[in-house]
Design a protein around this motif. Structure first.
Motif, PDB file in Angstrom:
ATOM      1  N   LEU A   7      27.199  47.476  54.374  1.00  0.00           N
ATOM      2  CA  LEU A   7      28.449  48.252  53.913  1.00  0.00           C
ATOM      3  C   LEU A   7      29.706  48.032  54.497  1.00  0.00           C
ATOM      4  CD1 LEU A   7      27.075  51.886  53.404  1.00  0.00           C
ATOM      5  CD2 LEU A   7      27.679  50.269  51.566  1.00  0.00           C
ATOM      6  N   VAL A   8      29.527  47.695  56.020  1.00  0.00           N
ATOM      7  CA  VAL A   8      30.540  47.112  56.908  1.00  0.00           C
ATOM      8  C   VAL A   8      31.221  45.762  56.319  1.00  0.00           C
ATOM      9  CG1 VAL A   8      31.128  46.404  59.245  1.00  0.00           C
ATOM     10  CG2 VAL A   8      29.891  48.684  58.916  1.00  0.00           C
ATOM     11  N   CYS A   9      30.226  44.924  56.064  1.00  0.00           N
ATOM     12  CA  CYS A   9      30.467  43.722  55.775  1.00  0.00           C
ATOM     13  C   CYS A   9      31.301  43.606  54.220  1.00  0.00           C
ATOM     14  CB  CYS A   9      29.241  42.643  55.481  1.00  0.00           C
ATOM     15  SG  CYS A   9      28.501  42.348  56.992  1.00  0.00           S
ATOM     16  N   ILE A  10      30.888  44.613  53.348  1.00  0.00           N
ATOM     17  CA  ILE A  10      31.366  44.833  52.146  1.00  0.00           C
ATOM     18  C   ILE A  10      33.036  45.106  52.216  1.00  0.00           C
ATOM     19  CG2 ILE A  10      31.511  45.968  50.021  1.00  0.00           C
ATOM     20  CD1 ILE A  10      28.523  45.828  50.074  1.00  0.00           C
ATOM     21  N   GLY A  11      33.184  46.219  53.172  1.00  0.00           N
ATOM     22  CA  GLY A  11      34.337  46.610  53.557  1.00  0.00           C
ATOM     23  C   GLY A  11      35.317  45.639  53.997  1.00  0.00           C
ATOM     24  N   LEU A  12      34.790  44.829  54.840  1.00  0.00           N
ATOM     25  CA  LEU A  12      35.828  43.688  55.503  1.00  0.00           C
ATOM     26  C   LEU A  12      36.125  42.730  54.431  1.00  0.00           C
ATOM     27  CD1 LEU A  12      34.029  42.902  58.876  1.00  0.00           C
ATOM     28  CD2 LEU A  12      35.913  44.150  58.464  1.00  0.00           C
ATOM     29  N   LYS A  20      42.255  42.252  49.645  1.00  0.00           N
ATOM     30  CA  LYS A  20      43.383  43.031  49.365  1.00  0.00           C
ATOM     31  C   LYS A  20      44.505  42.354  50.025  1.00  0.00           C
ATOM     32  CE  LYS A  20      45.328  47.580  49.781  1.00  0.00           C
ATOM     33  NZ  LYS A  20      45.051  48.979  49.998  1.00  0.00           N
ATOM     34  N   GLY A  21      44.502  41.752  51.495  1.00  0.00           N
ATOM     35  CA  GLY A  21      45.475  41.100  52.219  1.00  0.00           C
ATOM     36  C   GLY A  21      45.936  39.986  51.420  1.00  0.00           C
ATOM     37  N   HIS A  22      44.991  39.151  50.907  1.00  0.00           N
ATOM     38  CA  HIS A  22      45.604  37.874  50.140  1.00  0.00           C
ATOM     39  C   HIS A  22      46.359  38.301  48.714  1.00  0.00           C
ATOM     40  CE1 HIS A  22      43.342  35.681  52.789  1.00  0.00           C
ATOM     41  NE2 HIS A  22      42.049  35.851  52.138  1.00  0.00           N
ATOM     42  N   ASN A  23      46.082  39.419  48.123  1.00  0.00           N
ATOM     43  CA  ASN A  23      46.776  40.107  46.877  1.00  0.00           C
ATOM     44  C   ASN A  23      47.946  40.238  47.352  1.00  0.00           C
ATOM     45  OD1 ASN A  23      44.435  39.531  45.231  1.00  0.00           O
ATOM     46  ND2 ASN A  23      43.853  41.501  45.388  1.00  0.00           N
ATOM     47  N   ASP A  24      48.287  40.949  48.725  1.00  0.00           N
ATOM     48  CA  ASP A  24      49.502  41.315  49.148  1.00  0.00           C
ATOM     49  C   ASP A  24      50.289  39.934  49.281  1.00  0.00           C
ATOM     50  OD1 ASP A  24      48.816  43.895  48.748  1.00  0.00           O
ATOM     51  OD2 ASP A  24      48.356  44.311  50.930  1.00  0.00           O
ATOM     52  N   ASP A  25      49.777  39.058  49.872  1.00  0.00           N
ATOM     53  CA  ASP A  25      50.691  37.872  50.244  1.00  0.00           C
ATOM     54  C   ASP A  25      50.985  37.024  48.982  1.00  0.00           C
ATOM     55  OD1 ASP A  25      50.109  38.536  52.813  1.00  0.00           O
ATOM     56  OD2 ASP A  25      48.352  37.108  53.081  1.00  0.00           O
ATOM     57  N   TRP A  26      50.160  37.217  47.915  1.00  0.00           N
ATOM     58  CA  TRP A  26      50.442  36.313  46.683  1.00  0.00           C
ATOM     59  C   TRP A  26      51.637  37.215  46.093  1.00  0.00           C
ATOM     60  CZ3 TRP A  26      49.950  31.799  45.668  1.00  0.00           C
ATOM     61  CH2 TRP A  26      48.872  30.900  46.409  1.00  0.00           C
ATOM     62  N   LYS A  27      51.343  38.659  46.194  1.00  0.00           N
ATOM     63  CA  LYS A  27      52.581  39.443  45.418  1.00  0.00           C
ATOM     64  C   LYS A  27      53.964  39.052  46.114  1.00  0.00           C
ATOM     65  CE  LYS A  27      53.355  44.158  44.235  1.00  0.00           C
ATOM     66  NZ  LYS A  27      52.827  45.641  44.475  1.00  0.00           N
TER      67      LYS A  27
END
Length: 731
Positions: A552-557, A563-570
């Motif tokens: 679960l921890v790995c999936i969260g990371l 999500k961070g990559h999506n913000d950069d491309w946005k």
């Protein structure tokens, strides 16, 4: 008893009436008491007993003038007395005793009295059966309520009525009524179960429940012999009996024997489970039995004795296949018969019988071992004892048709592989057994001895033990004789163990006789493999919980990074939209080329794109400035791109000619590339290509967003994980 026959009473009444009429006609000097000339006296009287007393006037002299029979009575004064003991059994009720008495008196005519004396019966004799014992012979299986005999008693007291009672064991028989001694069958009698019944029949001269003071009884013994009837066919021996209501059958499994191919045996053939023999199913009759082959059997090779049933060979058998003979046993004087099968296995001769590898074996087993546990080779080893046999008729000594068995003992058994199992619990001590190995194809065999020492506390095993675990540590050891994997089962369930268990697992190269075993603890109890304690299950659950948490921890990371990559491309997309607005809603104000993406695998290309966008935003381009939009296709060259490629894209046409891909005029120049839509157009037709620009600013923004999303997807596909980390850090 005051019993009178009806006929005698009528006679007496008539005589009395006649006498009274006579007395009335003459002067009576004397008379009987009551004036009745019929006098009754009970039998068995005493001598001198008064029969009657005459009534007479004074001076009257009575005398007996005659009597019939004579000498029975006399007068004593006016009393008529009995001179003898009267017996009813010799008295005829139809002819009473007669006494004539004459009464005389001086000056009077003589008066004559005719007296009739009747002897009354008294219950003084017991009933009696003619013989004291009766014998009845009846058939078996008679229907219920069938009469088998009528037995009556006689009572000297002629007027007595007799009553009967039958004492029959198990209620096999009963009387039709207590005054009618007709004996009836009350249950089916099978000769095989009941051959004789003995009963007691009682007769008494008073009713069964009477309280009379005088009662006499007679007793007789009745013996009933049950006769066997001929209702069963011959039974081949041995056989198993089955009962169905009143019927019984005996089923035989047939017989089996062996003959040698192309060899003629002398004398009767030896058959199992014994010699061919049939007996009469009705053993009470035991009729003689005859034997014969039925039509269709191999009469050319075999013959059967019609009296003894012995089967002998007429000539050798010439085919190597089992021979089935059908034998009929029949009663010689009756039509009852039965059939059975005799299977003769045709064997190929063998030069050598199978023999054990060792003439004697020794094994050990714990007294408290479970049933089906293996006998071990020694007290200190977990290796099971295995007996082997060889057959010299085979080149490698291996005969696949061997069978092992323990002779005359049911405590142990031997598997087809030669392992010895404990069939049932045995006491401590040493058991000396005999083993036999048999060649099932020809019946040849040999024996060997086996000594099994049953000792408490000896580790033993169960056959076919398999150990499966998910956490095992395997090491291989090699010596001069075996190649074995020693498997050490590691436990993560608990830190302190009460017993240490090891397992031996055969490797793929182990010999076929290697066996997987699990030793028990030193206490001698066998350990159940495949079972886990509650501590083991708790440890397993904790381990699985830790693994799930880490996942679960790995999936969260990963989700956070995406999500961070999506913000950069946005952000990049928003910068492109903002630049479009500065250009006045038209794409003609900026000239794009693909030189910056000529080496898109370069990690710095994305940075150059972002820097170029920022430079152009800061350059202050006028929204209404129109610049021809074109895409410059790179030429094939091994020279790396110039660092000023973005700057060169803004140079004028004098520095580098830019060829638009959308135009109204079709050119056939070499190296010129154009984009055509929908259908191909002949260059010589000079047809115009019309381009319809978007009219609304909103549509332009959506188109810009779509272009930006498409560029983002292409860049994500081409970048590896390292490029993503660099892009994230630069942004």
């Amino acid at each position: 008893m005051d019993l009178r026959s009806k006929g005698s009473a009528a006679v007496f009444v008539l005589l009395g009436i006649f006498a009274l009429s006579k007395y009335s006609e003459a002067q009576n000097l004397c008379s009987t008491a009551g004036g009745v000339p019929v006098i009754f006296i009970s039998e068995n009287n005493e001598i001198g007993a008064v029969v009657t007393t005459l009534n007479a006037e004074a001076g009257v002299n009575p005398t007996i003038t005659s009597q019939n029979p004579a000498g029975l009575f006399s007068l004593n004064g006016r009393n008529l007395i009995a001179d003898t003991v009267l017996d009813y059994e010799i008295f005829d009720p139809n002819t009473p005793y007669e006494v004539n008495v004459a009464c005389t008196k001086s000056g009077f005519p003589t008066t004559t009295l005719n007296l009739k004396i009747v002897v009354e019966d008294v219950n003084d004799n017991p009933p009696e059966f003619a013989p004291s014992q009766y014998t009845l012979n009846i058939d078996e299986l008679l229907k219920v309520d069938t009469s088998v005999g009528l037995i009556t008693a006689n009572d000297p007291d002629k007027n007595d009525r007799l009553y009967y009672q039958l004492d029959s064991p198990e209620g096999y028989f009963a009387l039709e009524a207590n005054f009618n001694p007709n004996i009836l069958v009350k249950t089916l009698l099978d000769y095989d179960k009941i051959k004789q019944v003995t009963m007691m029949l009682y007769a008494q001269d008073t009713p069964i429940a009477s309280t009379a003071k005088v009662s006499h009884t007679a007793t007789s013994t009745i013996v009933v012999n049950i006769k066997d009837i001929d209702n069963r066919p011959p039974w081949f021996q041995p056989c198993t009996e089955y009962e169905f209501d009143t019927s019984k059958i005996c089923v035989s499994s047939g017989y089996e024997g062996n003959v040698i191919l192309n060899e003629q045996a002398t004398g009767p053939l030896t058959l199992k489970p014994g010699p061919l023999l049939a007996i009469d199913g009705d053993n009470g009759i035991n009729e003689a039995i005859g034997y014969a082959f039925l039509t269709g059997n191999d009469g050319d090779f075999f013959q059967i004795d019609p009296v003894s049933g012995d089967i002998t060979m007429k000539k050798p058998v010439d085919k190597a296949a089992p021979i089935v003979l059908t034998v009929m046993a029949h009663q010689r004087d009756n039509a009852q018969f039965a059939t059975t099968t005799v299977i003769l296995n045709v064997l190929i001769t063998s030069k050598f019988p199978p023999t054990f590898v060792e003439p004697s074996y020794e094994g050990f087993i714990s007294e408290d071992a479970d049933v089906d546990s293996l006998v071990l080779e020694s007290k200190t080893s977990n290796k099971p004892l295995r007996v082997k046999a060889t057959d010299q008729d085979f080149s490698d000594g291996y005969n696949p048709n061997l069978r092992f068995e323990v002779v005359d003992n049911t405590d142990f058994s031997i598997t087809p592989e030669g392992y010895i199992l404990m069939a049932k619990a045995v006491s401590s001590g040493t058991l000396n057994l005999e083993m036999k190995v048999v060649d099932t194809t020809n019946g040849e065999s040999s024996v060997a001895t086996l000594a099994v020492e049953v000792t408490p506390g000896v580790t033993t095993t169960t056959p076919g033990t398999t150990i499966m675990t998910s956490s095992i540590k395997t090491t291989e050891t090699t010596d001069s004789t075996t190649n074995t994997k020693l498997t050490d089962i590691t436990s993560t369930a608990t830190a302190t163990a009460t017993a240490t268990a090891t397992a031996t697992v055969t490797s793929p190269t182990s010999p076929p006789d290697a066996v997987t075993t699990t030793p028990s603890s030193t206490g001698g109890q066998q350990e159940n493999t495949g079972e886990f304690s509650s501590t083991d299950m708790v440890a397993l659950g904790c381990s699985l919980a830790v693994v799930i948490i880490l996942c679960l921890v790995c999936i969260g990371l990963l989700m956070h990074r995406i999500k961070g990559h999506n913000d950069d491309w946005k952000k990049i997309s928003q910068a492109g939209i903002y630049r479009s607005k500065l250009d006045g809603g038209s794409k003609e104000g900026v000239q794009y080329n693909n030189e910056a993406f000529q080496h898109d695998l370069d990690s710095g290309s994305v940075k150059d794109l972002a820097a170029d966008l920022e430079n152009k935003l800061e350059s202050g381009l006028k929204p209404q400035e129109k610049v021809t939009t074109s895409i410059v296709f790179p030429t094939t060259s091994s020279t790396p791109p110039d660092s000023s490629s973005l700057a060169g894209s803004e140079s004028t046409d004098s520095e580098k000619e830019v060829k638009p891909i959308l135009t109204k005029e079709r050119r056939n120049e070499e190296g010129y590339k154009a984009v055509w839509f929908k259908e191909d157009i002949d260059p010589n037709t000079k047809e115009d290509v019309v381009i319809i620009p978007d009219s609304s600013e909103v549509d332009e923004e959506h188109e810009e967003d779509d272009d930006t999303d498409e560029d983002e997807d292409n860049l994500r596909t081409d970048m590896d994980s390292d490029d993503e980390e660099r892009l994230t850090s630069d942004l």
